[in-house]
Design a protein around this motif. Structure first.
Motif, PDB file in Angstrom:
ATOM      1  N   PRO A  96       0.793  -1.234   0.000  1.00 15.98           N
ATOM      2  CA  PRO A  96       0.000   0.000   0.000  1.00 15.98           C
ATOM      3  C   PRO A  96       0.820   1.276   0.000  1.00 15.98           C
ATOM      4  O   PRO A  96       0.511   2.219  -0.745  1.00 15.98           O
ATOM      5  CB  PRO A  96      -0.841  -0.148   1.273  1.00 15.98           C
ATOM      6  N   SER A  97       1.878   1.356   0.778  1.00 18.51           N
ATOM      7  CA  SER A  97       2.663   2.597   0.825  1.00 18.51           C
ATOM      8  C   SER A  97       3.389   2.863  -0.487  1.00 18.51           C
ATOM      9  O   SER A  97       3.715   4.009  -0.805  1.00 18.51           O
ATOM     10  CB  SER A  97       3.684   2.541   1.972  1.00 18.51           C
ATOM     11  N   MET A  98       3.623   1.812  -1.282  1.00 15.06           N
ATOM     12  CA  MET A  98       4.325   1.973  -2.550  1.00 15.06           C
ATOM     13  C   MET A  98       3.425   2.531  -3.644  1.00 15.06           C
ATOM     14  O   MET A  98       3.916   3.088  -4.633  1.00 15.06           O
ATOM     15  CB  MET A  98       4.905   0.628  -2.993  1.00 15.06           C
ATOM     16  N   ILE A  99       2.109   2.374  -3.496  1.00 10.93           N
ATOM     17  CA  ILE A  99       1.189   2.823  -4.545  1.00 10.93           C
ATOM     18  C   ILE A  99       0.293   3.967  -4.104  1.00 10.93           C
ATOM     19  O   ILE A  99      -0.335   4.629  -4.926  1.00 10.93           O
ATOM     20  CB  ILE A  99       0.306   1.662  -5.024  1.00 10.93           C
ATOM     21  N   GLU A 100       0.255   4.208  -2.804  1.00 14.32           N
ATOM     22  CA  GLU A 100      -0.740   5.105  -2.219  1.00 14.32           C
ATOM     23  C   GLU A 100      -0.778   6.483  -2.861  1.00 14.32           C
ATOM     24  O   GLU A 100      -1.830   7.028  -3.163  1.00 14.32           O
ATOM     25  CB  GLU A 100      -0.465   5.253  -0.713  1.00 14.32           C
ATOM     26  N   ASP A 101       0.385   7.076  -3.064  1.00 12.53           N
ATOM     27  CA  ASP A 101       0.452   8.455  -3.531  1.00 12.53           C
ATOM     28  C   ASP A 101       0.940   8.570  -4.962  1.00 12.53           C
ATOM     29  O   ASP A 101       1.481   9.604  -5.371  1.00 12.53           O
ATOM     30  CB  ASP A 101       1.350   9.270  -2.586  1.00 12.53           C
ATOM     31  N   GLY A 102       0.756   7.539  -5.741  1.00 12.37           N
ATOM     32  CA  GLY A 102       1.205   7.549  -7.126  1.00 12.37           C
ATOM     33  C   GLY A 102       2.508   6.789  -7.285  1.00 12.37           C
ATOM     34  O   GLY A 102       3.028   6.173  -6.349  1.00 12.37           O
ATOM     35  N   VAL A 103       3.058   6.839  -8.502  1.00 13.62           N
ATOM     36  CA  VAL A 103       4.324   6.168  -8.760  1.00 13.62           C
ATOM     37  C   VAL A 103       5.423   6.886  -7.987  1.00 13.62           C
ATOM     38  O   VAL A 103       5.589   8.100  -8.090  1.00 13.62           O
ATOM     39  CB  VAL A 103       4.656   6.180 -10.259  1.00 13.62           C
ATOM     40  N   ASN A 104       6.171   6.139  -7.218  1.00 11.15           N
ATOM     41  CA  ASN A 104       7.300   6.673  -6.479  1.00 11.15           C
ATOM     42  C   ASN A 104       8.542   6.504  -7.347  1.00 11.15           C
ATOM     43  O   ASN A 104       8.996   5.382  -7.593  1.00 11.15           O
ATOM     44  CB  ASN A 104       7.455   5.923  -5.155  1.00 11.15           C
ATOM     45  N   ALA A 105       9.093   7.627  -7.841  1.00 11.95           N
ATOM     46  CA  ALA A 105      10.207   7.559  -8.787  1.00 11.95           C
ATOM     47  C   ALA A 105      11.419   6.857  -8.179  1.00 11.95           C
ATOM     48  O   ALA A 105      12.126   6.107  -8.860  1.00 11.95           O
ATOM     49  CB  ALA A 105      10.584   8.963  -9.243  1.00 11.95           C
ATOM     50  N   GLU A 106      11.645   7.093  -6.888  1.00  9.81           N
ATOM     51  CA  GLU A 106      12.795   6.453  -6.241  1.00  9.81           C
ATOM     52  C   GLU A 106      12.637   4.934  -6.226  1.00  9.81           C
ATOM     53  O   GLU A 106      13.585   4.189  -6.499  1.00  9.81           O
ATOM     54  CB  GLU A 106      12.941   6.988  -4.821  1.00  9.81           C
ATOM     55  N   LEU A 107      11.425   4.481  -5.916  1.00  7.61           N
ATOM     56  CA  LEU A 107      11.187   3.036  -5.905  1.00  7.61           C
ATOM     57  C   LEU A 107      11.246   2.465  -7.315  1.00  7.61           C
ATOM     58  O   LEU A 107      11.785   1.365  -7.529  1.00  7.61           O
ATOM     59  CB  LEU A 107       9.818   2.740  -5.284  1.00  7.61           C
ATOM     60  N   LEU A 108      10.691   3.208  -8.286  1.00  7.69           N
ATOM     61  CA  LEU A 108      10.676   2.722  -9.663  1.00  7.69           C
ATOM     62  C   LEU A 108      12.099   2.588 -10.201  1.00  7.69           C
ATOM     63  O   LEU A 108      12.487   1.535 -10.716  1.00  7.69           O
ATOM     64  CB  LEU A 108       9.854   3.660 -10.536  1.00  7.69           C
TER      65      LEU A 108
ATOM     66  N   ALA B  33       7.956  12.339 -27.209  1.00  6.63           N
ATOM     67  CA  ALA B  33       7.102  13.512 -26.991  1.00  6.63           C
ATOM     68  C   ALA B  33       7.931  14.620 -26.374  1.00  6.63           C
ATOM     69  O   ALA B  33       8.940  14.359 -25.693  1.00  6.63           O
ATOM     70  CB  ALA B  33       5.922  13.167 -26.089  1.00  6.63           C
ATOM     71  N   GLY B  34       7.516  15.849 -26.606  1.00  2.86           N
ATOM     72  CA  GLY B  34       8.213  16.984 -26.027  1.00  2.86           C
ATOM     73  C   GLY B  34       7.927  17.113 -24.548  1.00  2.86           C
ATOM     74  O   GLY B  34       6.818  16.818 -24.084  1.00  2.86           O
ATOM     75  N   ALA B  35       8.904  17.582 -23.795  1.00  2.00           N
ATOM     76  CA  ALA B  35       8.745  17.692 -22.347  1.00  2.00           C
ATOM     77  C   ALA B  35       7.584  18.594 -21.967  1.00  2.00           C
ATOM     78  O   ALA B  35       6.907  18.352 -20.960  1.00  2.00           O
ATOM     79  CB  ALA B  35      10.046  18.209 -21.728  1.00  2.00           C
ATOM     80  N   ASP B  36       7.314  19.617 -22.763  1.00  2.76           N
ATOM     81  CA  ASP B  36       6.223  20.538 -22.444  1.00  2.76           C
ATOM     82  C   ASP B  36       4.854  19.892 -22.565  1.00  2.76           C
ATOM     83  O   ASP B  36       3.872  20.412 -22.016  1.00  2.76           O
ATOM     84  CB  ASP B  36       6.286  21.762 -23.360  1.00  2.76           C
ATOM     85  N   ASP B  37       4.785  18.785 -23.289  1.00 10.16           N
ATOM     86  CA  ASP B  37       3.507  18.093 -23.478  1.00 10.16           C
ATOM     87  C   ASP B  37       3.291  16.983 -22.453  1.00 10.16           C
ATOM     88  O   ASP B  37       2.242  16.327 -22.474  1.00 10.16           O
ATOM     89  CB  ASP B  37       3.451  17.481 -24.881  1.00 10.16           C
ATOM     90  N   LEU B  38       4.254  16.787 -21.566  1.00  8.41           N
ATOM     91  CA  LEU B  38       4.198  15.659 -20.650  1.00  8.41           C
ATOM     92  C   LEU B  38       3.966  16.123 -19.215  1.00  8.41           C
ATOM     93  O   LEU B  38       4.388  17.217 -18.834  1.00  8.41           O
ATOM     94  CB  LEU B  38       5.520  14.877 -20.717  1.00  8.41           C
ATOM     95  N   PRO B  39       3.310  15.297 -18.412  1.00 12.89           N
ATOM     96  CA  PRO B  39       3.182  15.624 -16.987  1.00 12.89           C
ATOM     97  C   PRO B  39       4.533  15.532 -16.299  1.00 12.89           C
ATOM     98  O   PRO B  39       5.448  14.848 -16.794  1.00 12.89           O
ATOM     99  CB  PRO B  39       2.216  14.551 -16.480  1.00 12.89           C
ATOM    100  N   PRO B  40       4.703  16.201 -15.161  1.00 18.15           N
ATOM    101  CA  PRO B  40       6.007  16.234 -14.497  1.00 18.15           C
ATOM    102  C   PRO B  40       6.617  14.865 -14.238  1.00 18.15           C
ATOM    103  O   PRO B  40       7.838  14.704 -14.295  1.00 18.15           O
ATOM    104  CB  PRO B  40       5.705  16.973 -13.188  1.00 18.15           C
ATOM    105  N   VAL B  41       5.794  13.853 -13.961  1.00 22.01           N
ATOM    106  CA  VAL B  41       6.325  12.543 -13.591  1.00 22.01           C
ATOM    107  C   VAL B  41       7.152  11.910 -14.702  1.00 22.01           C
ATOM    108  O   VAL B  41       8.080  11.138 -14.439  1.00 22.01           O
ATOM    109  CB  VAL B  41       5.178  11.595 -13.156  1.00 22.01           C
ATOM    110  N   ILE B  42       6.864  12.241 -15.971  1.00 20.43           N
ATOM    111  CA  ILE B  42       7.621  11.634 -17.072  1.00 20.43           C
ATOM    112  C   ILE B  42       8.268  12.669 -17.985  1.00 20.43           C
ATOM    113  O   ILE B  42       8.928  12.300 -18.956  1.00 20.43           O
ATOM    114  CB  ILE B  42       6.732  10.693 -17.923  1.00 20.43           C
TER     115      ILE B  42
END
Length: 477
Positions: free
Chosen positions: A220-232, A316-325
């Motif tokens: 649960p803590s790994m998914i609770e708040d979205g993808v955790n970049a450090e864990l990924l 895709a261009g960075a401006d078209d992407l959400p911060p996570v990717i």
């Protein structure tokens, strides 16, 4: 409730199930991301001869808030016709609906008024924790000897149950709880010996061969708040398949797909009970953002897995992407669901990130051949539905369900609240669509419930009246 004859929606073999009458209603779990309003089961008319075709014709609010409904199932299915089934005369009457955040499980009766499911029982988190040692119920399957419910979390955390929404239970190990078919009481944990298994997600089986297969997402803590970049990037999410002795409830073997293959989610075994293979979807590779599908199989007494489909990321261009990717300069496909037609011919693969649903001919499971593709939504493309060409859509094909005859494919667009917000920060919206899957593979332009049709809730999984491609398992070929 017992019947004198088996439920007519049960079929001993997939060959007979393919010839079942078409569904006329679909049940869609929808949730309120804010947890201020109750989640609901929406009932959609899927009878093309009906004047209300494609519309939400029924609605049942649940009695609590903050549940976040997820993968629900039927109380009984064709597995009741297996030779070892102790209850061949149960009926497909109840929907068993877990709340992934609240850890509640709802039982809804659809017999008396199929258009308005009635809540008849609520299994509270404390019962699930006390009797099975689990929290965060995720997926429901009906087996010949009980109802099986996978769970991502354990019963208690370091400080016990905090009482806040989304903080019930501990970080694992996750596993499978069993419910009684008739009373729906929690019987206990399924595992007698879990071996090294800790992470959980989906599960399925080869019933006639006493084989259980489970997959891995995260605690649960790994998914609770979205993808955790450090864990990924640290390759900490699930990347293995687990094989079990179904009768003895013991772990037998782990097959690691490689830690670059993060989040092994949906499992779809062959419906033919004489075959020992199945498909597993992997969300993302941390090496190139591709997604993949693997085949598991048994060879010389051991289980193995082979990658058979790779779907690359789209630049895709960075401006078209959400911060996570944005730093990666590409849209990952993000395979979040797969489904296998009852005749084992077609595998449907949903790419929630790119907004694509792919169809593969898997008559030879080791050599899939792409046999159709449609686009809708997507992080960058925002492809509209043909019925509303001026309406850009967020989200993408996420949960996918296939009719028993394989001719109709239903998709919905929401994944999981925090992940929706992360990948579609401007709003994921709400929509469902249907694709006709015959020689062609095209959208049904008459079927597009969306927006206010879902009353501000986000649609997640679909179940079809009388059963569907991922609801039943069979003991005869």
């Amino acid at each position: 409730m017992a019947l004198w004859r088996p439920d007519p929606t049960f079929y001993p073999s997939p060959r007979e199930a393919v010839n079942a009458p078409p569904e006329t209603l679909a049940y869609i779990a929808a949730f309120d991301r804010s947890a201020q309003r109750p989640d609901a089961i929406a009932v959609v008319d899927v009878d093309p001869d009906s004047t209300s075709y494609g519309s939400v014709v029924g609605w049942t609010d649940l009695p609590h808030t903050g549940d976040e409904l997820h993968h629900f199932g039927w109380n009984a299915c064709s597995s009741a016709l297996c030779p070892n089934a102790p209850h061949p005369h149960v009926e497909r009457r109840y929907l068993v609906v877990p709340g992934l955040r609240s850890s509640r499980i709802y039982i809804l009766d659809v017999k008396d008024d199929p258009g308005k499911p009635a809540v008849v029982k609520v299994i509270e988190p404390d019962e699930l924790a006390a009797r099975a040692g689990y929290s965060r119920p995720h997926t429901v399957h009906c087996g010949p000897d009980g109802l099986y419910v996978s769970a991502l979390g354990g019963a208690t955390g370091p400080g016990g149950r905090s009482g806040s929404v989304g903080r019930v239970g501990s970080d694992g190990p996750g596993g499978i709880a069993v419910l009684d078919h008739d009373s729906f009481e929690v019987v206990g944990a399924w595992e007698a010996d879990r071996g090294p298994q800790h992470l959980a997600y989906d599960f399925w089986w080869h019933l006639t061969q006493d084989v259980m297969v489970t997959s891995e997402w995260g605690t649960p803590s790994m998914i609770e708040d979205g993808v955790n970049a450090e864990l990924l990037l640290g390759r900490k999410y699930g990347h293995a398949l687990h094989f079990w002795d179904l009768r003895k409830r013991r772990h037998v073997q782990t097959v690691d797909l490689g830690d670059e293959h993060q989040m092994v989610l949906e499992l779809r075994p062959a419906h033919d009970p004489t075959r020992t293979y199945g498909f597993a979807g992997v969300v993302v590779s941390v090496e190139d953002l591709s997604a993949s599908v693997w085949v598991w199989y048994r060879e010389d007494g051991e289980f193995k897995a082979r990658k058979v489909i790779t779907i690359p990321a789209e630049p895709a261009g960075a401006d078209d992407l959400p911060p996570v990717i944005a730093p990666f300069g590409a849209v990952p496909p993000l395979i979040t669901d797969i489904d296998l037609s009852v005749d084992d011919r077609y595998l449907y693969v949903s790419c929630w990130g790119t907004g694509e649903l792919k169809r593969y001919d898997v008559s030879d499971p080791f050599n899939p051949v792409e046999a159709g593709s449609v686009r809708i939504g997507g992080i960058v493309r925002r492809t509209p539905h043909p019925a509303a060409p001026d309406l850009p859509l967020a989200g993408g094909p996420q949960m996918v369900e296939v009719s028993r005859d394989g001719r109709r494919v239903y998709v919905t667009n929401s994944l999981y609240g925090s992940w929706d917000d992360q990948f579609y920060p401007d709003g994921v919206g709400a929509w469902a669509a249907k694709i006709d899957s015959d020689d062609d593979f095209t959208f049904d332009e008459r079927f597009f419930p969306h927006g206010d049709d879902f009353r501000g809730l986000r649609p997640h999984q679909t179940r079809l009246q009388g059963g569907d491609a991922s609801s039943d398992s069979y003991c005869y070929p």
